[in-house]
Design an enzyme around this catalytic site. Structure first.
Site, mmCIF file in Angstrom:
data_model
loop_
_atom_site.group_PDB
_atom_site.id
_atom_site.type_symbol
_atom_site.label_atom_id
_atom_site.label_comp_id
_atom_site.label_asym_id
_atom_site.label_seq_id
_atom_site.Cartn_x
_atom_site.Cartn_y
_atom_site.Cartn_z
ATOM 1 N N LYS A 67 0.856 -1.173 0.000
ATOM 2 C CA LYS A 67 0.000 0.000 0.000
ATOM 3 C C LYS A 67 0.897 1.229 0.000
ATOM 4 O O LYS A 67 1.806 1.340 0.828
ATOM 5 C CB LYS A 67 -0.923 0.042 1.223
ATOM 6 C CG LYS A 67 -1.844 1.273 1.219
ATOM 7 C CD LYS A 67 -2.845 1.269 2.354
ATOM 8 C CE LYS A 67 -2.217 1.652 3.665
ATOM 9 N NZ LYS A 67 -3.237 1.859 4.724
ATOM 10 N N HIS A 137 -12.312 11.038 10.999
ATOM 11 C CA HIS A 137 -12.960 10.275 9.931
ATOM 12 C C HIS A 137 -13.149 8.808 10.296
ATOM 13 O O HIS A 137 -14.199 8.219 10.009
ATOM 14 C CB HIS A 137 -12.125 10.406 8.648
ATOM 15 C CG HIS A 137 -12.585 9.543 7.521
ATOM 16 N ND1 HIS A 137 -13.749 9.794 6.827
ATOM 17 C CD2 HIS A 137 -12.056 8.420 6.972
ATOM 18 C CE1 HIS A 137 -13.907 8.873 5.894
ATOM 19 N NE2 HIS A 137 -12.899 8.020 5.960
ATOM 20 N N GLN A 138 -12.132 8.174 10.916
ATOM 21 C CA GLN A 138 -12.198 6.737 11.163
ATOM 22 C C GLN A 138 -13.024 6.367 12.389
ATOM 23 O O GLN A 138 -13.349 5.192 12.591
ATOM 24 C CB GLN A 138 -10.785 6.174 11.312
ATOM 25 C CG GLN A 138 -10.007 6.191 10.001
ATOM 26 C CD GLN A 138 -8.833 5.230 10.010
ATOM 27 O OE1 GLN A 138 -8.765 4.315 10.820
ATOM 28 N NE2 GLN A 138 -7.918 5.436 9.095
ATOM 29 N N ASN A 159 -13.149 14.045 22.578
ATOM 30 C CA ASN A 159 -12.292 14.469 21.478
ATOM 31 C C ASN A 159 -11.593 15.764 21.880
ATOM 32 O O ASN A 159 -12.198 16.607 22.563
ATOM 33 C CB ASN A 159 -13.119 14.702 20.204
ATOM 34 C CG ASN A 159 -12.239 14.867 18.979
ATOM 35 O OD1 ASN A 159 -11.528 13.937 18.593
ATOM 36 N ND2 ASN A 159 -12.269 16.026 18.360
ATOM 37 N N MET A 219 -5.485 2.630 18.421
ATOM 38 C CA MET A 219 -5.441 2.485 16.964
ATOM 39 C C MET A 219 -4.797 3.672 16.236
ATOM 40 O O MET A 219 -4.680 3.643 15.020
ATOM 41 C CB MET A 219 -6.864 2.291 16.437
ATOM 42 C CG MET A 219 -7.638 1.163 17.087
ATOM 43 S SD MET A 219 -6.819 -0.446 16.990
ATOM 44 C CE MET A 219 -6.837 -0.711 15.222
#
Length: 320
Positions: A67, A137-138, A159, A219
């Protein structure tokens, strides 16, 4: 060569298929049937971008490739998401290029699938409260994938930019789950499963904030210097990852490793749990999965989506 455009991915690859592909490749890695190549990741000195390559070879699935892509933090001005990538697959018998696949949605799906694999195998029994740190986004993909695996009855979110928390609230509403924005001490104390998915370069979740049986899927850290968790929290947990060498060098565990409060031997590849070679959570109070993101995950989901695209007539064949 087959081309599967980014625009076709959403209609081809499901969260369920991504989970199966990622769990299978973790198992292949643990059996010694698949291995990752060294990661190349560099700041290019333009647009504050990070660019690199992740690749590998899975003998069991015959997926060979890489990738190419990275993180462009200023992409909002172009109307694009910050993560941009393309997956290239090669014929392991001949070395010829076999496919080029849009990698943006696949990256989000495989990242969420990896944390979901960790939740299936490591979450405390009866987990009911999901905590999300990060609302980029994820984050929506992470919540959706986690909700497929465990029977959560509410979601807590935090957040660094509170104005972005609407994404988490909307995703929770779509899943039929109550959502509450909270501060990190409460999230750490009440959540049974915590997913962190930020681009932070300093610890956000501190050791003293996490109470009771908890599983954490970290993550966001995939580069030297990034960090989401207090190293003291890492040092008191049972540790798992996608690939040990990557975790202690560019992943979340790099900081505790640098402080020598953990060693490579303290970290277990999640694939060993998947194939039954490690007990997993056992009697640990806290487990942490460091999802650094390995090239084999990208190849697994890309290989699956190419086959689906060919079956459904959505792959474009190009002579080279």
């Amino acid at each position: 060569m087959w081309v599967v455009p980014e625009s076709e991915i959403a209609g081809l690859m499901t969260a369920e298929a991504a989970f199966d592909a990622v769990e299978a490749v973790f198992a292949a890695m643990a059996r010694g049937d698949a291995y990752n190549f060294p990661v190349v990741r560099e700041a290019i000195g333009y647009e504050d971008a990070l660019y690199g390559f992740k690749g590998g070879f899975d003998r069991s699935a015959l997926n060979l490739g890489l990738k190419a892509g990275g993180y462009w933090p200023n992409n909002q001005k172009h109307g694009l998401i910050n993560h941009q990538s393309t997956v290239f697959l090669f014929d392991p018998d001949t070395g010829r290029v076999a496919a080029a696949v849009g990698g943006n949605l696949l990256t989000a799906l495989r990242t969420a699938a990896a944390s979901a694999v960790s939740i299936r195998h490591l979450a405390p029994e009866g987990a009911r409260v999901l905590g999300l740190i990060g609302a980029g986004h994820q984050s929506a993909f992470q919540m959706q994938a986690a909700a497929r695996i465990a029977d959560f009855d509410r979601v807590l979110g935090w957040n660094p930019h509170p104005e972005m928390l609407g994404r988490l609230a909307d995703t929770a509403a779509e899943l039929g789950l109550p959502f509450e924005a909270v501060e990190l001490p409460r999230l750490g104390a009440e959540a049974d499963v915590i997913i962190s998915i930020t681009s932070a370069f300093e610890p956000l979740l501190m050791n003293g904030q996490v109470k009771g049986p908890t599983h954490i899927a970290a993550m966001g850290t995939d580069t030297k210097g990034k960090q989401e968790l207090d190293p003291a929290l890492v040092a008191r947990a049972r540790l798992f990852t996608d690939e040990v060498a990557q975790s202690v060098s560019i992943g979340e565990f790099q900081h505790a490793a640098a402080q020598k409060t953990i060693s490579d031997e303290d970290v277990t590849a999640i694939g060993r749990v998947v194939i039954g070679k490690h007990e997993g959570r056992g009697d640990a109070e806290i487990t942490i999965f460091d999802g650094t993101g390995v090239g084999l995950q990208d190849l697994a989901v890309a290989g699956a989506v190419v086959e689906l695209a060919k079956q459904q007539g959505k792959a474009i064949e190009v002579a080279i």
